[in-house]
Structures are given as structure tokens and as C-alpha cells.
Enzyme design. Structure first.
Site, mmCIF file in Angstrom:
data_model
loop_
_atom_site.group_PDB
_atom_site.id
_atom_site.type_symbol
_atom_site.label_atom_id
_atom_site.label_comp_id
_atom_site.label_asym_id
_atom_site.label_seq_id
_atom_site.Cartn_x
_atom_site.Cartn_y
_atom_site.Cartn_z
ATOM 1 N N GLY A 1 43.821 -3.609 -16.992
ATOM 2 C CA GLY A 1 43.706 -2.725 -15.874
ATOM 3 C C GLY A 1 45.242 -2.010 -15.593
ATOM 4 N N SER B 1 47.641 0.353 -13.621
ATOM 5 C CA SER B 1 48.124 0.814 -12.546
ATOM 6 C C SER B 1 48.986 2.206 -12.620
ATOM 7 C CB SER B 1 48.580 -0.040 -11.376
ATOM 8 O OG SER B 1 49.997 -0.545 -11.868
ATOM 9 N N GLY B 2 49.926 2.041 -13.904
ATOM 10 C CA GLY B 2 50.854 3.045 -14.101
ATOM 11 C C GLY B 2 52.202 2.469 -13.821
ATOM 12 N N VAL C 1 55.011 -0.699 -14.745
ATOM 13 C CA VAL C 1 55.833 -1.334 -15.872
ATOM 14 C C VAL C 1 55.189 -2.567 -16.218
ATOM 15 C CG1 VAL C 1 57.485 -2.766 -14.367
ATOM 16 C CG2 VAL C 1 58.051 -2.082 -16.919
ATOM 17 N N SER D 1 51.911 -3.771 -15.899
ATOM 18 C CA SER D 1 50.527 -3.452 -16.582
ATOM 19 C C SER D 1 50.814 -2.712 -17.724
ATOM 20 C CB SER D 1 49.539 -2.630 -15.667
ATOM 21 O OG SER D 1 50.140 -1.311 -15.349
ATOM 22 N N LEU E 1 41.643 2.366 -11.990
ATOM 23 C CA LEU E 1 40.842 2.477 -10.847
ATOM 24 C C LEU E 1 41.388 3.510 -9.859
ATOM 25 C CD1 LEU E 1 40.045 -1.299 -10.156
ATOM 26 C CD2 LEU E 1 38.667 0.089 -11.777
ATOM 27 N N CYS F 1 41.605 -6.891 -2.085
ATOM 28 C CA CYS F 1 41.470 -5.891 -3.146
ATOM 29 C C CYS F 1 41.241 -6.466 -4.505
ATOM 30 C CB CYS F 1 42.529 -5.034 -2.966
ATOM 31 S SG CYS F 1 42.605 -3.612 -3.887
ATOM 32 N N CYS G 1 49.578 0.334 -1.205
ATOM 33 C CA CYS G 1 49.206 1.638 -2.108
ATOM 34 C C CYS G 1 48.638 2.571 -1.182
ATOM 35 C CB CYS G 1 48.170 1.142 -3.302
ATOM 36 S SG CYS G 1 46.767 0.105 -2.575
#
Length: 361
Positions: free
Chosen positions: A18, A20-21, A23, A25, A44, A105, A203
Site C-alpha cells: 500500500g 500513500s506517497g 517516505v 510506504s 487507494l 480507516c 488526510c
């Protein structure tokens, strides 16, 4: 270069990571790729508007996958996020509680859909950049969720709702290392996210926005009274959903001693305040309990209980009421126990279980 030797060789196949953009992940994906995994990046798409995680995050995730030479998929999860997070938040704040969206979440919007999507690709393992650890207990046959080695970054508190099926399929490559090592590895790999700042906000809140502004889009502010426990009017508020239990600043009340929010009475549109001693509670009831690392007990257990992410775990007795509810009696009264937030209990580094703090009748 660190070799991530702790990763079990049984996982040396394909894995969905997964992305998220950020560092964390990014390093999780790069480290697994470096180890020879067939990594597939999945992002996602959560927000229908301009949430922070879904603009530059998707771009950075795509750049990372291009740099590593791995596939990148974007999964449209906006309706799922709207139903499970935004609607959940709005309903909670409207009812005078302070929901914890991250725990909700993780299970409903991230881990379960991520694992389902991986299986559609014929892959049975997923990984994320969370700071936590998983250990299999041969004696009990259960997967245990453990705190991260770096306690300052430990995210196990938010993961208490993950069930055994997910824990058996997920990997947390960063759980054994400090955040400084993650930054170092990102720089060594040449990742463009190596110096990317961490997001400090939810987020779903737009850049430079606030939770208050976000909620005001869904909940019409109604002026009401700020009162003490006897019902004496001390001031005015512009919406119960603007406050949280334990809040001191921003009350706009001149008083001889500091006042704290004790209760959010949405039914009567009141904010109840009092001094710090009145904000101490000896116990609370927790519902929607998930027993993680142990089977649900039938008798009370003594554990270390954490009632908010940044608070220290404290000694308490956890008393099962029924399968999905417990009563927690603290050794010492606790300040600002907040309905809607998570109570999570540990035995040392092992997360035993957790649930959502109920609002008292």
C-alpha cells in the site's frame, strides 16, 4: 545497506504494498523490492475533494513505482471512504463524541480492501509502511500484534482492530527500525520521498485547512450555552462539534481557574465545563472490542491501557462484560477520557485488544 533479514523467507514471492506517497510506504516497497519480492504498488484513492493524501500522494506513489520499475495500481475507494470515514465522523461529532477515524480507516478502508484487491491479482500477501510488528505464537496458534521497536513512532494503537486473517497476511517491514533509519535508507536508495515532510493533519482535511472548517461543511453550527456541572451558564459556543473532552483553550470564558470540557451534550446543545479535578474518571466502558493477540478472556485481566495515541499506557483492570464490551477500571483516575476514541491494552509490547470508548448515559 540494511538487508531486512528479519523478513521471513516464506514471503519471498509477490506482495502488494500500500503506497500513500510518503517516505514510510516508499521505503517499505523499495526494501521488499531490493530483497527480491515481486512488488506491486497499490494506492487507494480516498477523497472525493482535495484531501492531502490523494493529490500529490498519488503522484509521488506513481513516481516511486516508475523509479523501481514495478507496477502501480490506483483503486477507487472514494465511496468506501465517504461511508466509513466521513459519514462516521459527521455522525459522531453530531452526537457529541470525538471519533477516531484512523483506526476505523485501517480495517474497513485500507487493509481489508487492500488484501481483497491483492487476491484479485493472485497475490496473498500485503505490506504497508506502518511502524508495528507481527509475531506468530506457536503455542496459541495466533498472530500477535506488537509495538514497533521505535516507540516514538509506534502505530500499533491504530491497528488494534485488525483481525487474525489480516495479521496472517500482512507485513510491516519498518517495525524493527527507527524512523531515522527509514530516512537514511530512503536517501541511500535514492528515493525522491527521502526528505518529504510528514503530514501532521488528517488526510481528509484540505491543505492549510482545519478539522473545524471540514466539519462545518457537514454540520450547521448552532449557538448554545457553555455551562458548569450545575447548569450555570458561563458563556456561549458556536457548535458542540467544535469541542472535545479535556479541551482547555478556546473556551472564551474568563474564570478564576482553568476550565476544561467535561461533556458534550449534543441533545441539549450544551458544552459542560469544570476544573481539572472534575475531568478525572476512574473507569470507562469500551465497545466494539477486538481481541487481537489472545483469545477473548472470560475473567478480568490486568493490563497497560492507552486511551489516546500520544498518552502513556497506564495500569488498569480490563473486565469482560460480553464478547464485544469491557469495563476498564484504572489504578489511578485518568484525565479526559474521551468517548469515540480508542482504548487499547497491552502486555508489555504485545497488543492484547482494543475498542471504542462509550459515551456514558
Amino acid at each position: 545497506m540494511r538487508e531486512f533479514d528479519s523478513i521471513n523467507s516464506q514471503f519471498m514471492n509477490k506482495v502488494v504494498v500500500g503506497l500513500s506517497g510518503g517516505v514510510d510506504s516508499s521505503v517499505a516497497a523499495a526494501a521488499l523490492h531490493h530483497q527480491g519480492y515481486g512488488v506491486v504498488g497499490v494506492t487507494l484513492w480516498l477523497m472525493k475533494g482535495k484531501g492531502q493524501c490523494c493529490s500529490e500522494g498519488m503522484v509521488d506513489a506513481a513516481k516511486l513505482c516508475e523509479f523501481l520499475g514495478i507496477p502501480h495500481h490506483v483503486v477507487d475507494s472514494r465511496d468506501l471512504f465517504q461511508e466509513n470515514i466521513i459519514d462516521y465522523l459527521v455522525t459522531g461529532y453530531s452526537d457529541g463524541i470525538t471519533p477516531l477515524p484512523c483506526s476505523q480507516c485501517n480495517k474497513a478502508v485500507k487493509f481489508t480492501p487492500l488484501l481483497n484487491y491483492a487476491r484479485q491479482l493472485g497475490i496473498d500477501k500485503i505490506a504497508t509502511g506502518h511502524y508495528a510488528r507481527i509475531r506468530y505464537d506457536k503455542q496459541t496458534g495466533r498472530y500477535q500484534l506488537l509495538r514497533a521497536v521505535d516507540r516514538t513512532k509506534d502505530q500499533s494503537y491504530f491497528l488494534y482492530d485488525l483481525e487474525q486473517e489480516i495479521l496472517s497476511q500482512v507485513m510491516f517491514p519498518l517495525g524493527e527500525q527507527p524512523k531515522t533509519e527509514t530516512r537514511r535508507i530512503a536517501a541511500e536508495f535514492g528515493l525522491h520521498t527521502a526528505d518529504k515532510p510528514e503530514s501532521q493533519d488528517l488526510c481528509l482535511v484540505e491543505a492549510n485547512g482545519s478539522m473545524r472548517a471540514f466539519l462545518d461543511k457537514y454540520i450547521t453550527p448552532q449557538t448554545g450555552n457553555i455551562v458548569d456541572k450545575s447548569g450555570n451558564v458561563l458563556g456561549q459556543h458556536e457548535g458542540v462539534h467544535h469541542y472535545t473532552i479535556g479541551q482547555r483553550k478556546g473556551l472564551g470564558i474568563a474564570h478564576s481557574e482553568p476550565l476544561y470540557v467535561l461533556e458534550l451534550d449534543a441533545g441539549r446543545n450544551r458544552v459542560v465545563v469544570g476544573d481539572r479535578s472534575e475531568a478525572q474518571d476512574p473507569d470507562c466502558t469500551v465497545n466494539r472490542v477486538n481481541w487481537v493477540s489472545i483469545e477473548p478472556p472470560t475473567t478480568p485481566i490486568h493490563a497497560e491501557v492507552q486511551i489516546r495515541y500520544r498518552s502513556a499506557a497506564v495500569q488498569a483492570m480490563v473486565i469482560p462484560i460480553e464478547h464485544s464490551r469491557v469495563r476498564i477500571i484504572f489504578d489511578d483516575p485518568q484525565f479526559s477520557i474521551t468517548p469515540g476514541q480508542a482504548a487499547v491494552w497491552y502486555d508489555g509490547e504485545v497488543l492484547l485488544g482494543g475498542g471504542i470508548i462509550e459515551k456514558q448515559p
